[in-house]
Write a protein that holds these residues in place. Sequence first.
Motif, PDB file in Angstrom:
ATOM      1  N   TYR A   7       4.531   3.188   3.981  1.00  0.00           N
ATOM      2  CA  TYR A   7       3.127   3.483   3.712  1.00  0.00           C
ATOM      3  C   TYR A   7       2.250   2.959   4.848  1.00  0.00           C
ATOM      4  O   TYR A   7       1.361   3.654   5.330  1.00  0.00           O
ATOM      5  CB  TYR A   7       2.694   2.862   2.372  1.00  0.00           C
ATOM      6  CG  TYR A   7       1.206   2.899   2.172  1.00  0.00           C
ATOM      7  CD1 TYR A   7       0.574   4.067   1.756  1.00  0.00           C
ATOM      8  CD2 TYR A   7       0.424   1.780   2.427  1.00  0.00           C
ATOM      9  CE1 TYR A   7      -0.805   4.108   1.592  1.00  0.00           C
ATOM     10  CE2 TYR A   7      -0.946   1.811   2.267  1.00  0.00           C
ATOM     11  CZ  TYR A   7      -1.557   2.971   1.855  1.00  0.00           C
ATOM     12  OH  TYR A   7      -2.914   3.011   1.704  1.00  0.00           O
ATOM     13  N   PHE A   8       2.509   1.723   5.289  1.00  0.00           N
ATOM     14  CA  PHE A   8       1.689   1.153   6.356  1.00  0.00           C
ATOM     15  C   PHE A   8       1.885   1.879   7.678  1.00  0.00           C
ATOM     16  O   PHE A   8       0.932   2.094   8.428  1.00  0.00           O
ATOM     17  CB  PHE A   8       1.939  -0.348   6.495  1.00  0.00           C
ATOM     18  CG  PHE A   8       1.102  -1.146   5.553  1.00  0.00           C
ATOM     19  CD1 PHE A   8      -0.159  -1.569   5.930  1.00  0.00           C
ATOM     20  CD2 PHE A   8       1.543  -1.431   4.279  1.00  0.00           C
ATOM     21  CE1 PHE A   8      -0.964  -2.276   5.049  1.00  0.00           C
ATOM     22  CE2 PHE A   8       0.757  -2.139   3.389  1.00  0.00           C
ATOM     23  CZ  PHE A   8      -0.495  -2.563   3.776  1.00  0.00           C
ATOM     24  N   VAL A   9       3.100   2.267   7.977  1.00  0.00           N
ATOM     25  CA  VAL A   9       3.346   3.030   9.206  1.00  0.00           C
ATOM     26  C   VAL A   9       2.667   4.396   9.105  1.00  0.00           C
ATOM     27  O   VAL A   9       2.056   4.869  10.067  1.00  0.00           O
ATOM     28  CB  VAL A   9       4.859   3.170   9.487  1.00  0.00           C
ATOM     29  CG1 VAL A   9       5.120   4.134  10.629  1.00  0.00           C
ATOM     30  CG2 VAL A   9       5.453   1.805   9.799  1.00  0.00           C
ATOM     31  N   HIS A  10       2.730   5.002   7.919  1.00  0.00           N
ATOM     32  CA  HIS A  10       2.061   6.289   7.715  1.00  0.00           C
ATOM     33  C   HIS A  10       0.556   6.135   7.889  1.00  0.00           C
ATOM     34  O   HIS A  10      -0.111   6.959   8.529  1.00  0.00           O
ATOM     35  CB  HIS A  10       2.386   6.838   6.318  1.00  0.00           C
ATOM     36  CG  HIS A  10       1.742   8.144   6.044  1.00  0.00           C
ATOM     37  ND1 HIS A  10       0.465   8.254   5.538  1.00  0.00           N
ATOM     38  CD2 HIS A  10       2.185   9.412   6.229  1.00  0.00           C
ATOM     39  CE1 HIS A  10       0.150   9.533   5.421  1.00  0.00           C
ATOM     40  NE2 HIS A  10       1.174  10.251   5.828  1.00  0.00           N
TER      41      HIS A  10
ATOM     42  N   LEU B 294      -4.539  -4.007  16.815  1.00  0.00           N
ATOM     43  CA  LEU B 294      -3.377  -3.126  16.658  1.00  0.00           C
ATOM     44  C   LEU B 294      -2.087  -3.942  16.635  1.00  0.00           C
ATOM     45  O   LEU B 294      -1.223  -3.729  15.778  1.00  0.00           O
ATOM     46  CB  LEU B 294      -3.326  -2.094  17.785  1.00  0.00           C
ATOM     47  CG  LEU B 294      -2.129  -1.138  17.757  1.00  0.00           C
ATOM     48  CD1 LEU B 294      -2.109  -0.330  16.471  1.00  0.00           C
ATOM     49  CD2 LEU B 294      -2.174  -0.216  18.974  1.00  0.00           C
ATOM     50  N   THR B 295      -1.968  -4.895  17.531  1.00  0.00           N
ATOM     51  CA  THR B 295      -0.779  -5.744  17.572  1.00  0.00           C
ATOM     52  C   THR B 295      -0.626  -6.522  16.277  1.00  0.00           C
ATOM     53  O   THR B 295       0.458  -6.581  15.690  1.00  0.00           O
ATOM     54  CB  THR B 295      -0.854  -6.718  18.764  1.00  0.00           C
ATOM     55  OG1 THR B 295      -0.948  -5.952  19.960  1.00  0.00           O
ATOM     56  CG2 THR B 295       0.345  -7.636  18.820  1.00  0.00           C
TER      57      THR B 295
ATOM     58  N   SER C 265       2.101  -7.395  11.116  1.00  0.00           N
ATOM     59  CA  SER C 265       1.955  -7.748   9.698  1.00  0.00           C
ATOM     60  C   SER C 265       2.834  -6.896   8.778  1.00  0.00           C
ATOM     61  O   SER C 265       3.068  -7.280   7.634  1.00  0.00           O
ATOM     62  CB  SER C 265       0.493  -7.608   9.266  1.00  0.00           C
ATOM     63  OG  SER C 265       0.124  -6.244   9.163  1.00  0.00           O
ATOM     64  N   ILE C 266       3.345  -5.783   9.253  1.00  0.00           N
ATOM     65  CA  ILE C 266       4.123  -4.881   8.394  1.00  0.00           C
ATOM     66  C   ILE C 266       5.319  -5.577   7.748  1.00  0.00           C
ATOM     67  O   ILE C 266       5.509  -5.452   6.533  1.00  0.00           O
ATOM     68  CB  ILE C 266       4.513  -3.598   9.143  1.00  0.00           C
ATOM     69  CG1 ILE C 266       3.258  -2.762   9.428  1.00  0.00           C
ATOM     70  CG2 ILE C 266       5.520  -2.776   8.334  1.00  0.00           C
ATOM     71  CD1 ILE C 266       3.489  -1.560  10.331  1.00  0.00           C
ATOM     72  N   PRO C 267       6.139  -6.341   8.485  1.00  0.00           N
ATOM     73  CA  PRO C 267       7.268  -7.003   7.821  1.00  0.00           C
ATOM     74  C   PRO C 267       6.845  -7.994   6.732  1.00  0.00           C
ATOM     75  O   PRO C 267       7.578  -8.228   5.784  1.00  0.00           O
ATOM     76  CB  PRO C 267       7.980  -7.744   8.960  1.00  0.00           C
ATOM     77  CG  PRO C 267       7.560  -7.041  10.198  1.00  0.00           C
ATOM     78  CD  PRO C 267       6.173  -6.546   9.937  1.00  0.00           C
ATOM     79  N   VAL C 268       5.666  -8.590   6.870  1.00  0.00           N
ATOM     80  CA  VAL C 268       5.183  -9.515   5.848  1.00  0.00           C
ATOM     81  C   VAL C 268       4.642  -8.736   4.652  1.00  0.00           C
ATOM     82  O   VAL C 268       4.996  -9.008   3.503  1.00  0.00           O
ATOM     83  CB  VAL C 268       4.092 -10.455   6.416  1.00  0.00           C
ATOM     84  CG1 VAL C 268       3.506 -11.333   5.325  1.00  0.00           C
ATOM     85  CG2 VAL C 268       4.657 -11.304   7.528  1.00  0.00           C
TER      86      VAL C 268
ATOM     87  N   SER D 135       0.998 -15.847  11.663  1.00  0.00           N
ATOM     88  CA  SER D 135      -0.078 -15.479  12.576  1.00  0.00           C
ATOM     89  C   SER D 135      -0.634 -16.639  13.397  1.00  0.00           C
ATOM     90  O   SER D 135      -1.461 -16.417  14.279  1.00  0.00           O
ATOM     91  CB  SER D 135      -1.228 -14.849  11.780  1.00  0.00           C
ATOM     92  OG  SER D 135      -0.774 -13.705  11.117  1.00  0.00           O
ATOM     93  N   TRP D 136      -0.231 -17.861  13.088  1.00  0.00           N
ATOM     94  CA  TRP D 136      -0.789 -19.002  13.817  1.00  0.00           C
ATOM     95  C   TRP D 136      -0.331 -18.977  15.277  1.00  0.00           C
ATOM     96  O   TRP D 136       0.843 -19.097  15.576  1.00  0.00           O
ATOM     97  CB  TRP D 136      -0.381 -20.317  13.166  1.00  0.00           C
ATOM     98  CG  TRP D 136      -1.010 -21.486  13.845  1.00  0.00           C
ATOM     99  CD1 TRP D 136      -0.422 -22.350  14.716  1.00  0.00           C
ATOM    100  CD2 TRP D 136      -2.369 -21.893  13.744  1.00  0.00           C
ATOM    101  NE1 TRP D 136      -1.327 -23.283  15.159  1.00  0.00           N
ATOM    102  CE2 TRP D 136      -2.536 -23.020  14.585  1.00  0.00           C
ATOM    103  CE3 TRP D 136      -3.478 -21.416  13.040  1.00  0.00           C
ATOM    104  CZ2 TRP D 136      -3.756 -23.672  14.718  1.00  0.00           C
ATOM    105  CZ3 TRP D 136      -4.685 -22.068  13.180  1.00  0.00           C
ATOM    106  CH2 TRP D 136      -4.818 -23.177  14.009  1.00  0.00           C
ATOM    107  N   PRO D 137      -1.255 -18.829  16.219  1.00  0.00           N
ATOM    108  CA  PRO D 137      -0.900 -18.738  17.644  1.00  0.00           C
ATOM    109  C   PRO D 137      -0.767 -20.114  18.295  1.00  0.00           C
ATOM    110  O   PRO D 137      -1.565 -20.495  19.140  1.00  0.00           O
ATOM    111  CB  PRO D 137      -2.079 -17.948  18.218  1.00  0.00           C
ATOM    112  CG  PRO D 137      -3.234 -18.353  17.351  1.00  0.00           C
ATOM    113  CD  PRO D 137      -2.662 -18.592  15.979  1.00  0.00           C
ATOM    114  N   ALA D 138       0.259 -20.861  17.915  1.00  0.00           N
ATOM    115  CA  ALA D 138       0.431 -22.242  18.383  1.00  0.00           C
ATOM    116  C   ALA D 138       0.461 -22.361  19.903  1.00  0.00           C
ATOM    117  O   ALA D 138      -0.205 -23.215  20.481  1.00  0.00           O
ATOM    118  CB  ALA D 138       1.701 -22.845  17.786  1.00  0.00           C
ATOM    119  N   GLU D 139       1.221 -21.496  20.558  1.00  0.00           N
ATOM    120  CA  GLU D 139       1.331 -21.586  22.023  1.00  0.00           C
ATOM    121  C   GLU D 139      -0.002 -21.293  22.693  1.00  0.00           C
ATOM    122  O   GLU D 139      -0.417 -21.987  23.612  1.00  0.00           O
ATOM    123  CB  GLU D 139       2.396 -20.627  22.527  1.00  0.00           C
ATOM    124  CG  GLU D 139       3.800 -21.077  22.201  1.00  0.00           C
ATOM    125  CD  GLU D 139       4.849 -20.121  22.762  1.00  0.00           C
ATOM    126  OE1 GLU D 139       4.574 -19.452  23.773  1.00  0.00           O
ATOM    127  OE2 GLU D 139       5.931 -20.053  22.168  1.00  0.00           O
ATOM    128  N   ALA D 140      -0.677 -20.256  22.227  1.00  0.00           N
ATOM    129  CA  ALA D 140      -1.943 -19.871  22.851  1.00  0.00           C
ATOM    130  C   ALA D 140      -3.030 -20.911  22.617  1.00  0.00           C
ATOM    131  O   ALA D 140      -3.863 -21.159  23.486  1.00  0.00           O
ATOM    132  CB  ALA D 140      -2.400 -18.520  22.312  1.00  0.00           C
TER     133      ALA D 140
END
Length: 124
Positions: A30-33, A61-62, A67-70, A90-95
Amino acid sequence: QAEAPPGATFSRLKSAIASCGVDHSDVAFYFVHWLTDLAGAEPTPLAGAEKFVCKFPQAVLTRLIQSIPVVQKLAYTPATKLMHDYLLQSWPAEALGRPMPRDTHAIALMRLVVQAQEIEYQKP
């Protein structure tokens, strides 16, 4: 994008999934559609996915694709746990140059960072 609490974000979709006995792979489909439908909202047959390339923020978009697998786990996961898993992913620890928060304000901070969407706006 974590603006609303889990119940408000997922309740209608969760209800539809439960009432129809939908499998988690169907949720992903559904999400890909929906994503392809969004891409074709402004048809440009010769230019390809122009809406995504020129008009859609790359970070959004990224994040949507990641998020689809979650989100497909909504078929068998409570909404609150799903939101928590999404925030952890989603936590961007490195960035950000800082580890994921673990104190009493952790969820609020993670929700704010996810809402900012682009790394330069997520830095303290």
